[in-house]
Write a protein that holds these residues in place. Structure first.
Motif, PDB file in Angstrom:
ATOM      1  N   UNK A 172       0.822  -1.213   0.000  1.00 19.73           N
ATOM      2  CA  UNK A 172       0.000   0.000   0.000  1.00 19.73           C
ATOM      3  C   UNK A 172       0.853   1.259   0.000  1.00 19.73           C
ATOM      4  N   UNK A 173       1.924   1.252   0.794  1.00 20.33           N
ATOM      5  CA  UNK A 173       2.782   2.445   0.880  1.00 20.33           C
ATOM      6  C   UNK A 173       3.379   2.789  -0.489  1.00 20.33           C
ATOM      7  N   UNK A 174       3.770   1.765  -1.230  1.00 18.20           N
ATOM      8  CA  UNK A 174       4.344   2.008  -2.568  1.00 18.20           C
ATOM      9  C   UNK A 174       3.291   2.617  -3.496  1.00 18.20           C
ATOM     10  N   UNK A 175       2.072   2.083  -3.429  1.00 16.91           N
ATOM     11  CA  UNK A 175       0.989   2.617  -4.273  1.00 16.91           C
ATOM     12  C   UNK A 175       0.620   4.046  -3.864  1.00 16.91           C
ATOM     13  N   UNK A 176       0.686   4.320  -2.569  1.00 17.87           N
ATOM     14  CA  UNK A 176       0.353   5.663  -2.072  1.00 17.87           C
ATOM     15  C   UNK A 176       1.358   6.690  -2.589  1.00 17.87           C
TER      16      UNK A 176
END
Lengths: 226, 226
Positions: A17-21
């Motif tokens: 999720x952090x990468x997508x954010x």
């Protein structure tokens, strides 16, 4: 379920999720769209705050709103649409929060229209939305007076993530045991830097401070390489 | 994350949880412990309702309470302890709900003391706790008037799972746009059978109906093979 397995699953979900954010945040920056993620309990007044806020700034900014509901027969976006802002309704299919992938999917079309500000009305929940970076430029938390002044102690992560904490329903404070000084002490133990704005979205009391805060943040964000 | 993978994970977690919930429910039945799972938003008045409820029935039943917090520097169990009931504080380590395994672990010792009624104060959250059967004999949902009458539409699963819906803070109804008839219509579209009890845990207005409901449910549960 043994607890070790759960933690590993969660870690992998969070890293993904952090990468997508970060990817979404960069895309929004490139398009000039400031994204404000608005989180709160059910019934704290997210839609009322957003409606008044949009009406206060719509002459100066092009605005879009994405509202997330876990299901929902009420079309809150009708209320938002009356302000003239672009409104998107996102049904999460039972999910208790928005993650960055869901946010990116929901915003895919509207971002191409390059609104100046996008408001993201997250699922009403003081727990899970705090765990998932949506890719927002800033995080707002709304707490309403009837919920009580102890909430930063009970839901610490949510208050740690806030850039601004809006204390709504101040017009009802004489009716409830809510001490703003006590609340601020609890909040400051978790978050030294966030702005605290007590207001009433119903009467408009204190609302100019929220408008000023938002305008200032948008200007800062535009000028800085975030 | 693709959605198919998420759903498969969730299904396996739910099946595992359901089996553990049935096991706990049987154990509680064998020991004669009626377990009431109390769910609500943050700040709807769970602790205040429980405190008044315990004080109303403690001469007739041996009572224990387990309070779940995701973290929590406030020891709400002090408030409960003043009623004389056995109080257990459970920190969920950030988890947004209680599952049956966590409930069984938390209750392991107290069940051997064979309380007549155990109150489970779940994490303040109208979404996730509804998805996990805790092994309770009955599910109670508290909604407070300031949260708004539209909540059964926004958080349908929670209201579907309820055996009783307590509408708290009725003393503040003149201050908010909350229509009890509208609320009941929304709720009945999701749940035809649950009891609806409007009350004020602060003033005591309507509280006798909750006391009567609980006593009647405990008697039914004891007599029937559930």
């Amino acid at each position: 379920m043994d607890s070790v397995r759960i933690i590993k699953l969660k870690e992998s979900v969070f890293a993904d999720n952090d990468a997508k954010a970060e990817e979404l945040r960069q895309k929004l920056k490139d398009k000039g769209c400031f994204l404000l993620n608005v989180m709160s309990s059910p019934g704290s007044g997210k839609t009322t705050v957003l409606t008044r806020l949009i009406n206060s700034i719509k002459d100066d900014y092009k605005i879009a709103v994405m509202e997330a509901d876990i299901d929902g027969d009420i079309d809150a976006s009708d209320i938002i649409k009356n302000t003239g802002a672009e409104a998107i309704q996102l049904h999460t299919g039972g999910m208790c929060h928005l993650d960055a992938g869901m946010t990116a999917t929901g915003l895919a079309e509207v971002v191409d229209e390059k609104p100046d500000i996008i408001f993201l009305e997250n699922v009403g929940n003081l727990v899970c939305p705090a765990e998932f970076d949506t890719g927002a430029s800033r995080n707002a938390v709304i707490l309403s007076v009837p919920e009580g002044d102890d909430k930063p102690l009970k839901y610490p992560l949510m208050f740690e993530k806030a850039d601004v904490v809006i204390v709504n329903k101040m017009d009802a404070i004489s009716f409830f045991d809510f001490d703003l000084g006590v609340f601020e002490n609890y909040l400051r133990a978790r978050n030294k830097d966030c702005q605290i704005i007590p207001l009433s979205a119903k009467t408009g009391e204190g609302f100019n401070l929220l408008v000023d805060w938002l305008k200032s943040e948008v200007t800062d964000w535009r000028e800085k390489d975030e």
